[in-house]
Enzyme design. Structure first.
Site, short mmCIF file in Angstrom:
data_model
loop_
_atom_site.label_atom_id
_atom_site.label_comp_id
_atom_site.label_asym_id
_atom_site.label_seq_id
_atom_site.Cartn_x
_atom_site.Cartn_y
_atom_site.Cartn_z
N SER A 259 47.00 33.26 140.66
CA SER A 259 47.91 32.39 141.41
C SER A 259 49.35 32.79 141.15
O SER A 259 49.76 32.96 140.00
CB SER A 259 47.70 30.93 141.00
OG SER A 259 46.40 30.50 141.33
N GLU A 329 54.75 31.44 138.82
CA GLU A 329 54.24 31.40 137.46
C GLU A 329 54.00 32.81 136.92
O GLU A 329 53.85 32.99 135.71
CB GLU A 329 52.95 30.59 137.38
CG GLU A 329 51.76 31.14 138.12
CD GLU A 329 50.49 30.35 137.85
OE1 GLU A 329 49.74 30.77 136.95
OE2 GLU A 329 50.26 29.33 138.50
#
Length: 333
Positions: A259, A329
């Site tokens: 992700s 992230e």
């Protein structure tokens, strides 16, 4: 002038590496001009002028003290390389790989605050989640199965406070041993730190180790102790079910860093990106996956620059259409 400066930096780095390599205090490997592309799941990056791979905690401490005394301006740390996008050009600073710091996984029993017996599983920072899954199968252990199939290592998961299927590392972590920049060993205890402070330091994809790094301080996790329990469930089947869910999301189809963006509060990053019509969009060799909008894949020899440009494009597009600013992230070195 610029060329001679680079030569001086490389020579100094190499000299440090040779000194470490020839020391009886170091047990590990020393690599010069090591490809970072082969050490990241995104398969992106140039060479590291010096990559140090200690095999134990004592050797890591020795390396940190040497680098500290040499006044190294920057030190990069890598585990499984699952969240890192390495630079395209040669990296003229030391890289420490923690992947080989492993020891036997230990299962111990302690007494919890409520007086009940509690099982604790201790793992070194270089331990993979595949190794933990195998151990849990053999010993009928539950509590960590949601992390089955998670790429990377225990140290990296603690650093990122990895979250899988509704369970975060901070939910199962009892304590973590870490080493500071100068080689000093400390213990971070979830119970000793106190709930109020703990809640402030830990959050969604947030940990005190990550916060320290952002402030220019190294807190390198060397081992972690997790709260687990004995179970009558079919551990293998439960773990494989989570692995299958990862496969369904396409985590293993192409080189990626998993992700890319954190989920904004009350929202799902992949859904926002998809609603902006960005699935399949490419910049150079970097592509938003056709099957999951919050995954960028290395479709065709992507560079860090192309991935960064694509990340910035997504942020601007979603912000413009949804008035929500996505926060990456993944970590760009």
């Amino acid at each position: 002038m610029a060329i001679s400066l680079i030569i001086i930096i490389v020579y100094t780095i190499r000299e440090i590496g040779e000194n470490i390599k020839n020391s009886c205090n170091f047990n590990g490997d020393v690599f010069f001009d090591e490809s970072l592309k082969n050490r990241t799941t995104m398969r992106v990056g140039g060479n590291a002028a010096l990559l140090l791979e200690p095999f134990d905690r004592a050797s890591l401490i020795f390396v940190l003290r040497i680098l500290h005394s040499a006044n190294c301006e920057k030190i990069y740390v890598i585990g499984g390389g699952s969240n890192i996008i390495a630079p395209d050009n040669e990296l003229h600073f030391p890289v420490i790989s923690l992947k080989k710091i492993k020891s036997t996984i230990e299962l111990n029993e302690s007494v919890a605050e409520n007086g009940e017996a509690q099982l604790l599983l201790k793992c070194s920072c270089g331990t993979s989640w595949g190794e933990i899954f195998t151990y849990c199968i053999e010993h009928k252990i539950g509590g960590l199965l949601t992390f089955t199939g998670l790429p990377g290592t225990v140290g990296g998961a603690c650093f990122m406070n990895a979250s899988c299927f509704g369970c975060a590392i901070s939910d199962v972590l009892e304590s973590a041993e870490y080493v500071s920049d100068n080689g000093e060993t400390k213990i971070y205890s979830m119970s000793v730190e106190g709930s109020a402070e703990k809640n402030d330091e830990w959050g969604y994809k947030k940990s005190p180790f990550q916060t320290a790094a952002k402030n220019g301080e190294k807190r390198i996790v060397t081992s972690a102790v997790f709260k687990v329990f004995k179970t009558a469930d079919d551990v293998r089947s439960v773990g494989l079910s989570y692995l299958e869910k990862r496969k369904e999301k396409g985590h293993y189809k192409k080189p990626s860093a998993g992700s890319v963006f954190r989920n904004p509060e009350g929202e799902i990053a992949g859904k926002l990106i998809d609603e902006c019509g960005l699935k399949g969009f490419c910049i150079g060799g970097a592509k938003i996956a056709d099957w999951h909008a919050n995954i960028i894949i290395n479709e065709n020899n992507a560079s860090q620059a192309e991935i960064k440009e694509l990340v910035d494009y997504i942020v601007n597009r979603v912000n413009g259409k949804k008035s929500i600013k996505l926060i990456p992230e993944i970590i760009f070195w």
